[in-house]
Design a protein around this motif. Structure first.
Motif, PDB file in Angstrom:
ATOM      1  N   LYS A  44       0.924  -1.017   0.564  1.00  0.00           N
ATOM      2  CA  LYS A  44      -0.028   0.026  -0.316  1.00  0.00           C
ATOM      3  C   LYS A  44       1.166   1.296  -0.243  1.00  0.00           C
ATOM      4  O   LYS A  44       0.408   2.261  -1.097  1.00  0.00           O
ATOM      5  N   ARG A  45       1.650   1.352   1.026  1.00  0.00           N
ATOM      6  CA  ARG A  45       3.271   2.405   0.995  1.00  0.00           C
ATOM      7  C   ARG A  45       3.226   2.425  -0.652  1.00  0.00           C
ATOM      8  O   ARG A  45       3.412   3.959  -0.895  1.00  0.00           O
ATOM      9  N   CYS A  46       4.309   1.810  -0.999  1.00  0.00           N
ATOM     10  CA  CYS A  46       4.719   1.677  -2.540  1.00  0.00           C
ATOM     11  C   CYS A  46       4.039   2.538  -3.432  1.00  0.00           C
ATOM     12  O   CYS A  46       3.459   3.317  -4.381  1.00  0.00           O
ATOM     13  N   LYS A  47       2.235   1.577  -3.950  1.00  0.00           N
ATOM     14  CA  LYS A  47       1.268   1.522  -4.244  1.00  0.00           C
ATOM     15  C   LYS A  47       1.339   3.421  -3.989  1.00  0.00           C
ATOM     16  O   LYS A  47       0.675   4.389  -5.286  1.00  0.00           O
ATOM     17  N   ASP A  48       0.937   4.427  -2.802  1.00  0.00           N
ATOM     18  CA  ASP A  48       0.462   5.247  -2.695  1.00  0.00           C
ATOM     19  C   ASP A  48       1.592   6.389  -3.068  1.00  0.00           C
ATOM     20  O   ASP A  48       1.328   7.427  -3.587  1.00  0.00           O
ATOM     21  N   LYS A  49       2.040   5.190  -2.813  1.00  0.00           N
ATOM     22  CA  LYS A  49       3.861   7.017  -3.462  1.00  0.00           C
ATOM     23  C   LYS A  49       4.297   6.499  -5.161  1.00  0.00           C
ATOM     24  O   LYS A  49       5.429   7.066  -5.099  1.00  0.00           O
ATOM     25  N   GLY A  50       3.220   5.641  -6.000  1.00  0.00           N
ATOM     26  CA  GLY A  50       4.008   5.398  -6.580  1.00  0.00           C
ATOM     27  C   GLY A  50       5.114   4.520  -7.606  1.00  0.00           C
ATOM     28  O   GLY A  50       5.740   4.901  -8.424  1.00  0.00           O
ATOM     29  N   TYR A 107       5.477   0.981  -6.918  1.00  0.00           N
ATOM     30  CA  TYR A 107       4.665  -0.363  -7.110  1.00  0.00           C
ATOM     31  C   TYR A 107       3.714   0.017  -9.075  1.00  0.00           C
ATOM     32  O   TYR A 107       3.141   0.533  -9.082  1.00  0.00           O
ATOM     33  N   ASN A 132      -0.630   2.906 -12.780  1.00  0.00           N
ATOM     34  CA  ASN A 132      -0.380   3.274 -11.611  1.00  0.00           C
ATOM     35  C   ASN A 132      -2.214   4.187 -12.100  1.00  0.00           C
ATOM     36  O   ASN A 132      -1.997   4.775 -13.442  1.00  0.00           O
TER      37      ASN A 132
END
Length: 132
Positions: free
Chosen positions: A58-64, A66, A71
């Motif tokens: 989730k952290r990686c997705k939120d920061k773009g 992953y 995205n």
């Protein structure tokens, strides 16, 4: 990965310089640079799939960070379906075969700098031995 700016934007860099981006401008995201940035990933050159597990994903997705399925609002519609298909296939392979790494498999994780997308140099060779 190429994205198109949908509304005018202003981005600041670390030196507080402003970059103005007009609507309709195509932006090329440097995926190789992002994936190898030690400020974003611990040990970026190492294969550590656990970095995307549980809360980290989730952290990686939120920061773009992953980028497996792109995205944002136009990310891959088949993402969840493809993940389920891959998991089902892996279960069947592991259940029915012993997977052996062939000696012809590359021995390092060197990236090919010529490719626009991140791509490792060399191949992965596997042998499948039927489990009786």
């Amino acid at each position: 990965m190429v994205k198109v700016c949908t509304k005018p934007a202003e981005l600041k860099n670390k030196k507080d310089e402003v970059l103005k981006i007009a609507q309709g401008t195509a932006i090329l995201l440097p995926i190789h640079a992002i994936l190898n940035d030690s400020a974003l990933y611990t040990q970026p050159g190492n294969f550590i799939p656990e970095r995307f597990l549980h809360g980290n994903l989730k952290r990686c997705k939120d920061k773009g960070l992953y980028l497996a399925f792109s995205n944002g609002p136009r990310s891959c519609l088949g993402m969840n379906f493809s993940l389920i298909q891959i998991k089902a296939a892996l279960v069947e392979i592991i259940r029915n075969f012993e997977v052996i790494i062939n000696p012809k498999t590359r021995s390092n994780n060197e990236y090919n700098p010529i490719h626009l997308q991140s791509q490792l140099e060399g191949d992965i060779w596997l042998e499948f031995k039927t489990i009786k």
